[in-house]
Design an enzyme around this catalytic site. Structure first.
Site, mmCIF file in Angstrom:
data_model
loop_
_atom_site.group_PDB
_atom_site.id
_atom_site.type_symbol
_atom_site.label_atom_id
_atom_site.label_comp_id
_atom_site.label_asym_id
_atom_site.label_seq_id
_atom_site.Cartn_x
_atom_site.Cartn_y
_atom_site.Cartn_z
ATOM 1 N N CYS A 48 0.656 -0.936 -0.208
ATOM 2 C CA CYS A 48 -0.116 -0.180 -0.169
ATOM 3 C C CYS A 48 0.993 1.124 0.266
ATOM 4 C CB CYS A 48 -1.198 -0.333 1.350
ATOM 5 S SG CYS A 48 -2.042 0.916 0.893
ATOM 6 N N HIS A 89 -3.558 -5.239 0.127
ATOM 7 C CA HIS A 89 -3.179 -5.308 1.409
ATOM 8 C C HIS A 89 -3.383 -6.735 1.438
ATOM 9 C CE1 HIS A 89 -2.592 -1.962 3.648
ATOM 10 N NE2 HIS A 89 -3.470 -1.438 3.287
ATOM 11 N N GLU A 97 -1.717 -9.240 3.268
ATOM 12 C CA GLU A 97 -1.408 -9.993 4.531
ATOM 13 C C GLU A 97 -3.440 -10.435 4.909
ATOM 14 O OE1 GLU A 97 -1.238 -5.783 5.643
ATOM 15 O OE2 GLU A 97 -1.059 -6.473 4.018
#
EC number: 6.3.4.2
Length: 534
Positions: free
Chosen positions: A380, A509, A511
């Site tokens: 990001c 993102h 994750e």
């Protein structure tokens, strides 16, 4: 079969592990063949955590449908196959906002609006909404029993247990049994008082999950059960674990899942936890160790990067490696300090963030990774800063910057990162970013394609600014490839340096989609590249 409701409350202290308990129980029930979902009630008055400081609240977890939620929803998704959405995360602010808007519209026909029944009825309605499509819903109540803020939620639970029937609901109370070193013993009194608080408002827990540093023996379980009106076998010892992924196995050893399944009249099924057992085995005895430097500005509270931390752990497990994460305050990174801070790491990661504080330190870290050929991963804001660094130091655009850094003036210049058209003029900060899952087309032959082994992916976003396409040709001419594009909007989502051992920046993102039993491929390959550098 009627839906089953499992309510999870916490006592004695905050951050006791209610979220992990709910997630672990969800994993165990799934392992027995049941379809579960989990929701979280947060007692704060904010509508959602999207505008809260990560240093106060921890990370903001983004769901597929673009909800900005509590980090516990990350645990729920990582531990189960359930896909969370905005109905799974509810705050007091949302509840009051809904009720007050109805009052303004005249929906209550002039009636007096009160906590009971209007607020409690809305709380119950949210639970029923989130439960749709699932066999079992676990409901975590944030905060600590005894807090003023939590009382409406506990009252709603009391009413719901009557509405759905005691045979269809279970109350699990997570509490703390402290060890007093001077006395050399565990003390049950805080747990007794916590249960007393619950009973005063009409709630009797069916199960107690007792967190402790030391082993809770059968004698202490019997004592706690006696004073709290809970069967001794329903007093569950939850001693501190080495890894959070041991918790489901630890609760199973205490037979919590078996007892709850029997209590609710559910099929026990055949529990399959082999994946979790293998995971814990690798975590406890990895073949390798790798050091990853995470350069950010919220490093004082590790939960600010909770999903990122766990995704790196997952990437390590996939490579049979322990990931040693070294958090580096970006404000301390300069040309003079960068080598001493990052010289011993095997990979460098710059995560998401906002604002100007610590920006130059992150850019310095990115330059170090590029020039020293250290594996680099930008997420990001980290991807945006990698573009700015490349523009300044490779393309020769010395004043390359982001419009985010100059939002309060009308400066013109080389905005390599610019605001998206629909973000210009936006006044309200909450819930107005580009949020949720969006498609991305991946260029064949790129490193991104090698990682994903797919030409099209869906990833979750949370940002207002994007790569400025007028610089794309110049970047590619100088060696930075735009390997991922959102074709609907012609937005650059992935950049990479093909001639670097591993240099990848992503606007999304990843994750948020990594799981311990299904690690995200970007983290798997980043850790793999870092091991090679080692």
């Amino acid at each position: 079969m009627k839906q089953k409701f499992i309510f999870v409350t916490g006592g004695v202290v905050s951050s006791i592990g209610k979220g992990l308990t709910a997630a672990s129980l969800g994993a165990l029930l799934e392992g027995r063949g049941h379809k579960v979902t989990i929701m979280k009630f947060d007692p704060y008055l904010n509508v959602d955590p999207g505008t809260m400081s990560p240093l106060q609240h921890g990370e903001v977890y983004v769901t597929e449908d673009g909800a900005e939620t509590d980090l516990d929803l990350g645990h729920y998704e990582r531990f189960t196959s359930a896909l969370m959405n905005r109905s799974n995360s509810v705050s007091t602010g949302q509840i009051y906002d809904t009720v007050l808007n109805r009052e303004r519209r005249g929906d209550y026909l002039g009636g007096t609006v009160q906590v009971i029944p209007h607020i409690t009825e809305e709380i119950k309605a949210r639970i029923y909404e989130a439960a749709q499509g699932s066999e079992i819903i676990l409901v975590e109540i944030g905060g600590t029993v005894g807090d003023i803020e939590s009382q409406p939620f506990l009252e709603a639970i009391r009413q719901m247990r009557i509405d759905v029937g005691q045979e269809n609901s279970v109350l699990v109370h997570v509490t703390y049994v402290p060890y007093i070193a001077a006395a050399g013993e565990l003390k049950s009194k805080p747990t007794q008082h916590s249960v007393k608080e619950l009973r005063e408002i009409g709630l009797q827990p069916d199960f107690l999950v007792c967190r402790s540093e030391k082993v809770i023996d059968d004698n202490l379980k019997a004592k706690i059960g006696l004073f709290c009106s809970v069967k001794p076998e329903n007093v569950i010892a939850a001693q501190d674990s080495r890894f959070i992924y041991e918790v489901p196995l630890a609760l199973h050893r205490e037979k919590l899942d078996e007892l709850i399944v029997a209590r609710l009249g559910l099929s026990a099924g055949k529990l399959n936890m082999k994946g979790w057992q293998n995971l814990v085995k690798i975590l406890g005895n990895p073949s390798h160790t790798v050091k990853i430097g995470v350069v950010g500005k919220y490093v004082d509270l590790k939960e600010s990067y909770k999903s990122l931390h766990e995704a790196l752990v997952h990437g390590g497990v996939a490579n049979n490696a322990r990931v040693e994460i070294i958090y580096v305050d970006s404000e301390k990174v300069t040309d003079k300090t960068v080598h001493s801070l990052l010289g011993k790491v095997d990979g460098i990661l710059v995560p998401g963030g906002f604002g100007t504080r610590g920006v130059e330190g992150k850019i310095t870290a990115i330059k170090y990774a590029r020039e020293k050929r250290v594996p680099f991963f930008g997420i990001c804001f980290g991807m945006q800063l990698s573009a700015i660094e490349f523009a300044r130091n490779v393309c020769g655009i010395k004043d390359a910057t982001s419009r985010e850094f100059h939002a309060e003036n009308k400066r013109t210049g080389n905005f390599v990162i610019d605001s998206m058209a629909e973000q210009r003029g936006v006044i309200n900060k909450g819930g107005t970013m580009r949020l949720g899952a969006f498609p991305c087309a991946i260029a064949s032959g790129s490193r991104a394609y090698q990682v994903y082994k797919a030409s099209s992916i869906m990833e979750r976003h949370r940002h207002r600014f994007e790569f400025n396409n007028k610089y794309k040709d110049l970047f590619e001419k100088n060696g930075m490839m735009a390997s991922g594009i959102c074709k609907e909007r012609d937005l650059v989502e992935i950049v990479e340096l093909p001639d670097h051992p591993w240099f990848v920046g992503v606007q999304f993102h990843p994750e948020f989609k990594s799981k311990p039993l299904a690690p995200h491929p970007l983290f798997v390959h980043f850790v793999k590249a870092s091991l090679k550098k080692k």
